[in-house]
Write a protein that holds these residues in place. Structure first.
Motif, PDB file in Angstrom:
ATOM      1  N   MET A 197       0.844  -1.176   0.000  1.00  0.00           N
ATOM      2  CA  MET A 197       0.000   0.000   0.000  1.00  0.00           C
ATOM      3  C   MET A 197       0.888   1.238   0.000  1.00  0.00           C
ATOM      4  O   MET A 197       1.990   1.223   0.537  1.00  0.00           O
ATOM      5  N   ILE A 198       0.410   2.296  -0.577  1.00  0.00           N
ATOM      6  CA  ILE A 198       1.175   3.535  -0.675  1.00  0.00           C
ATOM      7  C   ILE A 198       1.250   4.212   0.693  1.00  0.00           C
ATOM      8  O   ILE A 198       0.292   4.194   1.463  1.00  0.00           O
ATOM      9  N   ASP A 199       2.411   4.756   0.987  1.00  0.00           N
ATOM     10  CA  ASP A 199       2.646   5.437   2.252  1.00  0.00           C
ATOM     11  C   ASP A 199       1.783   6.698   2.318  1.00  0.00           C
ATOM     12  O   ASP A 199       1.613   7.404   1.317  1.00  0.00           O
ATOM     13  N   ALA A 200       1.250   6.998   3.488  1.00  0.00           N
ATOM     14  CA  ALA A 200       0.363   8.162   3.635  1.00  0.00           C
ATOM     15  C   ALA A 200       1.104   9.459   3.344  1.00  0.00           C
ATOM     16  O   ALA A 200       0.550  10.372   2.723  1.00  0.00           O
ATOM     17  N   ARG A 201       2.353   9.553   3.768  1.00  0.00           N
ATOM     18  CA  ARG A 201       3.130  10.768   3.509  1.00  0.00           C
ATOM     19  C   ARG A 201       3.391  10.936   2.012  1.00  0.00           C
ATOM     20  O   ARG A 201       3.284  12.029   1.466  1.00  0.00           O
ATOM     21  N   HIS A 202       3.689   9.836   1.343  1.00  0.00           N
ATOM     22  CA  HIS A 202       3.920   9.887  -0.106  1.00  0.00           C
ATOM     23  C   HIS A 202       2.631  10.241  -0.851  1.00  0.00           C
ATOM     24  O   HIS A 202       2.644  11.005  -1.819  1.00  0.00           O
ATOM     25  N   LEU A 203       1.510   9.709  -0.388  1.00  0.00           N
ATOM     26  CA  LEU A 203       0.221  10.029  -1.004  1.00  0.00           C
ATOM     27  C   LEU A 203      -0.090  11.508  -0.858  1.00  0.00           C
ATOM     28  O   LEU A 203      -0.515  12.157  -1.814  1.00  0.00           O
ATOM     29  N   LEU A 225      -0.795  10.331  -9.504  1.00  0.00           N
ATOM     30  CA  LEU A 225      -0.813   9.306  -8.460  1.00  0.00           C
ATOM     31  C   LEU A 225      -0.241   7.985  -8.963  1.00  0.00           C
ATOM     32  O   LEU A 225       0.525   7.318  -8.257  1.00  0.00           O
ATOM     33  N   SER A 226      -0.577   7.606 -10.183  1.00  0.00           N
ATOM     34  CA  SER A 226      -0.092   6.343 -10.732  1.00  0.00           C
ATOM     35  C   SER A 226       1.412   6.381 -10.972  1.00  0.00           C
ATOM     36  O   SER A 226       2.144   5.480 -10.551  1.00  0.00           O
ATOM     37  N   LEU A 227       1.862   7.420 -11.656  1.00  0.00           N
ATOM     38  CA  LEU A 227       3.295   7.519 -11.931  1.00  0.00           C
ATOM     39  C   LEU A 227       4.102   7.704 -10.648  1.00  0.00           C
ATOM     40  O   LEU A 227       5.185   7.129 -10.506  1.00  0.00           O
ATOM     41  N   GLY A 228       3.585   8.488  -9.732  1.00  0.00           N
ATOM     42  CA  GLY A 228       4.288   8.690  -8.471  1.00  0.00           C
ATOM     43  C   GLY A 228       4.408   7.427  -7.652  1.00  0.00           C
ATOM     44  O   GLY A 228       5.429   7.188  -7.013  1.00  0.00           O
ATOM     45  N   SER A 229       3.389   6.596  -7.663  1.00  0.00           N
ATOM     46  CA  SER A 229       3.470   5.349  -6.906  1.00  0.00           C
ATOM     47  C   SER A 229       4.337   4.311  -7.611  1.00  0.00           C
ATOM     48  O   SER A 229       4.998   3.509  -6.962  1.00  0.00           O
TER      49      SER A 229
END
Length: 126
Positions: free
Chosen positions: A1-7, A108-112
């Motif tokens: 799952m994506i990190d909350a800070r990164h999100l 969001l997609s590219l960043g994750s």
């Protein structure tokens, strides 16, 4: 799952990009398109932000499941109201709403996908 800070960082990046684009388009005199970009930003960012909030609290307890259901129903009502206004009244450009949602999802997609993988956590019970 994506990190909350990164999100949060990705959501802020998409907000900055779309806000700058909306200001540039508004400066050219295309206010409905600029408004559509901002509406698309909200509609694109809301699902990720709300699901991060739900995931942080979990759905193990009955209270958290009820809160998640109320949040989902509220989001559906918000989406339907906003999209009804966009489609039936010429307040904003519907194509710009699509562009805004697509831009948020792309960031969001590219960043994750491009993020450094998290180091594996050690098992406390192993």
């Amino acid at each position: 799952m994506i990190d909350a800070r990164h999100l949060r960082r990705l959501l802020l990046i998409s907000a900055a990009l779309l806000s700058a684009a909306a200001l540039a388009v508004a400066a050219l005199g295309r206010l409905p398109f600029a408004g559509g970009l901002l509406v698309g930003l909200v509609l694109g960012a809301l699902p990720a932000a709300s699901w991060a909030w739900i995931a942080a609290r979990g759905v193990e307890s009955k209270r958290n499941r009820i809160l998640a259901a109320v949040l989902m129903l509220g989001k559906l009502g918000f989406y339907s109201g906003v999209l009804f206004l966009v489609v039936t009244r010429p307040l904003v450009d519907p194509v710009a709403v699509f562009v805004g949602i697509t831009a948020v999802v792309a960031v969001l997609s590219l960043g994750s996908l491009l993020a450094k993988p998290e180091p594996p956590k050690e098992c406390a019970r192993c």
